[in-house]
Design a protein around this motif. Structure first.
Motif, PDB file in Angstrom:
ATOM      1  N   ALA A 181     -13.634  -5.010  -1.258  1.00 53.80           N
ATOM      2  CA  ALA A 181     -13.149  -4.487  -0.342  1.00 53.80           C
ATOM      3  C   ALA A 181     -12.356  -4.967   0.743  1.00 53.80           C
ATOM      4  O   ALA A 181     -11.268  -4.812   1.393  1.00 53.80           O
ATOM      5  N   VAL A 213     -15.496   7.529  -2.288  1.00 57.90           N
ATOM      6  CA  VAL A 213     -15.016   6.276  -2.269  1.00 57.90           C
ATOM      7  C   VAL A 213     -16.131   5.307  -1.996  1.00 57.90           C
ATOM      8  O   VAL A 213     -16.845   5.265  -1.025  1.00 57.90           O
ATOM      9  N   ARG A 227       0.893  -1.269   0.069  1.00 57.44           N
ATOM     10  CA  ARG A 227      -0.165  -0.107  -0.116  1.00 57.44           C
ATOM     11  C   ARG A 227       0.938   1.162   0.226  1.00 57.44           C
ATOM     12  O   ARG A 227       0.508   2.206  -0.730  1.00 57.44           O
ATOM     13  N   PHE A 279      -9.628   0.059  -7.621  1.00 55.30           N
ATOM     14  CA  PHE A 279      -8.758  -1.134  -6.976  1.00 55.30           C
ATOM     15  C   PHE A 279      -9.311  -2.521  -7.187  1.00 55.30           C
ATOM     16  O   PHE A 279     -10.758  -2.715  -7.008  1.00 55.30           O
ATOM     17  N   LEU A 309     -16.926   1.337  -1.400  1.00 51.69           N
ATOM     18  CA  LEU A 309     -16.268   0.162  -0.905  1.00 51.69           C
ATOM     19  C   LEU A 309     -17.438  -0.942  -1.208  1.00 51.69           C
ATOM     20  O   LEU A 309     -18.608  -0.875  -0.685  1.00 51.69           O
ATOM     21  N   ASP A 329      -8.741  -6.305  -6.146  1.00 42.80           N
ATOM     22  CA  ASP A 329      -7.968  -7.033  -5.536  1.00 42.80           C
ATOM     23  C   ASP A 329      -8.728  -8.569  -4.899  1.00 42.80           C
ATOM     24  O   ASP A 329      -9.277  -8.300  -3.686  1.00 42.80           O
ATOM     25  N   LEU A 377      -7.538  -0.346   0.987  1.00 42.24           N
ATOM     26  CA  LEU A 377      -7.346   0.308   0.116  1.00 42.24           C
ATOM     27  C   LEU A 377      -8.001   1.493  -0.061  1.00 42.24           C
ATOM     28  O   LEU A 377      -7.845   2.555  -0.108  1.00 42.24           O
ATOM     29  N   GLY A 378      -9.487   1.135   0.167  1.00 42.91           N
ATOM     30  CA  GLY A 378     -10.674   2.393  -0.128  1.00 42.91           C
ATOM     31  C   GLY A 378     -10.579   3.155   0.996  1.00 42.91           C
ATOM     32  O   GLY A 378     -10.679   4.457   0.671  1.00 42.91           O
ATOM     33  N   ASP A 397     -13.538   0.593  -4.894  1.00 45.06           N
ATOM     34  CA  ASP A 397     -12.587  -0.517  -4.171  1.00 45.06           C
ATOM     35  C   ASP A 397     -13.754  -1.942  -4.356  1.00 45.06           C
ATOM     36  O   ASP A 397     -14.453  -2.047  -3.643  1.00 45.06           O
ATOM     37  N   CYS A 419     -13.451   7.119  -6.599  1.00 42.43           N
ATOM     38  CA  CYS A 419     -12.826   5.676  -6.381  1.00 42.43           C
ATOM     39  C   CYS A 419     -13.522   4.553  -6.207  1.00 42.43           C
ATOM     40  O   CYS A 419     -14.655   4.574  -5.403  1.00 42.43           O
TER      41      CYS A 419
END
Length: 215
Positions: free
Chosen positions: A75, A92, A54, A144, A94, A146, A80-81, A72, A70
């Motif tokens: 999440a 953001v 990160r 993001f 999430l 992941d 990240l978020g 995420d 953004c």
């Protein structure tokens, strides 16, 4: 008596409840919530992005994310978020499908609210793929991705949608984490109009920050 005392002591030790381990934590590295801790649940597939990764990622992005929108997508702990929100992102979102993980996100966010974020933070218990399919073209700046490593199909479908939704002209990009066993070229092939401008490999994880010609 000594014999029976030994037997009783052994029995008591065997029946003694195990001490529950304290919940694991990850820390927010920078911004308004710097050094605040997030609780991490022990759930299948939940794998928080490490502090080292990160820190590298947000060095790539720049420390100030003011004005960025953004997503995420998977999440998990929100590492990240929440990090993006801490650094001034305007919005953001999430997304977390798993009920307990989503509840934990909400609990972590409530604790962070003692120092409110500059922008808007939304936590949704939703299927990430269904959500991103419904988003307008170029409606987010930083995405993001992941997902749990055991399902490579999740990553592939999310990345393809992210290429449509992401507009990195004001900064941001598409951040992707994937297992080190997977060739980087496979992930790059999912984003033919983007390039992996930043890349790292740490332990069992590879990470790319993709940028378009606009970014």
């Amino acid at each position: 008596m000594l014999y029976w005392e030994q037997k009783i002591n052994k029995l008591n030790k065997a029946n003694k409840p195990l001490k529950s381990e304290p919940p694991k934590k990850v820390r927010i590295i920078g911004g308004n919530w710097r050094s605040r801790l997030l609780t991490v649940l022990d759930l299948p597939g939940l794998r928080p992005t490490t502090d080292r990764i990160r820190e590298t990622l947000f060095n790539w992005l720049g420390q100030d994310l003011t004005g960025l929108r953004c997503l995420d997508l998977f999440a998990g702990t929100g590492a990240l978020g929440f990090e993006a929100a801490s650094r001034g992102a305007a919005l953001v979102v999430l997304l977390e499908k798993e009920k307990r993980a989503c509840a934990n996100l909400t609990a972590n966010f409530a604790l962070l609210q003692s120092s409110p974020a500059v922008g808007l933070v939304e936590i949704l218990q939703r299927d990430s793929l269904e959500f991103i399919k419904q988003q307008a073209d170029r409606s987010s700046n930083l995405i993001f991705i992941d997902p749990p490593f055991q399902d490579s199909g999740l990553l592939d479908r999310a990345v393809i949608q992210a290429a449509r939704v992401c507009d990195d002209s004001a900064g941001g990009g598409i951040y992707v984490e994937f297992p080190s066993s997977r060739p980087r070229e496979e992930v790059e092939a999912l984003l033919p109009d983007w390039h992996c401008g930043k890349y790292l490999e740490a332990g069992q994880v590879k990470a790319c920050l993709f940028r378009s010609g606009r970014g």
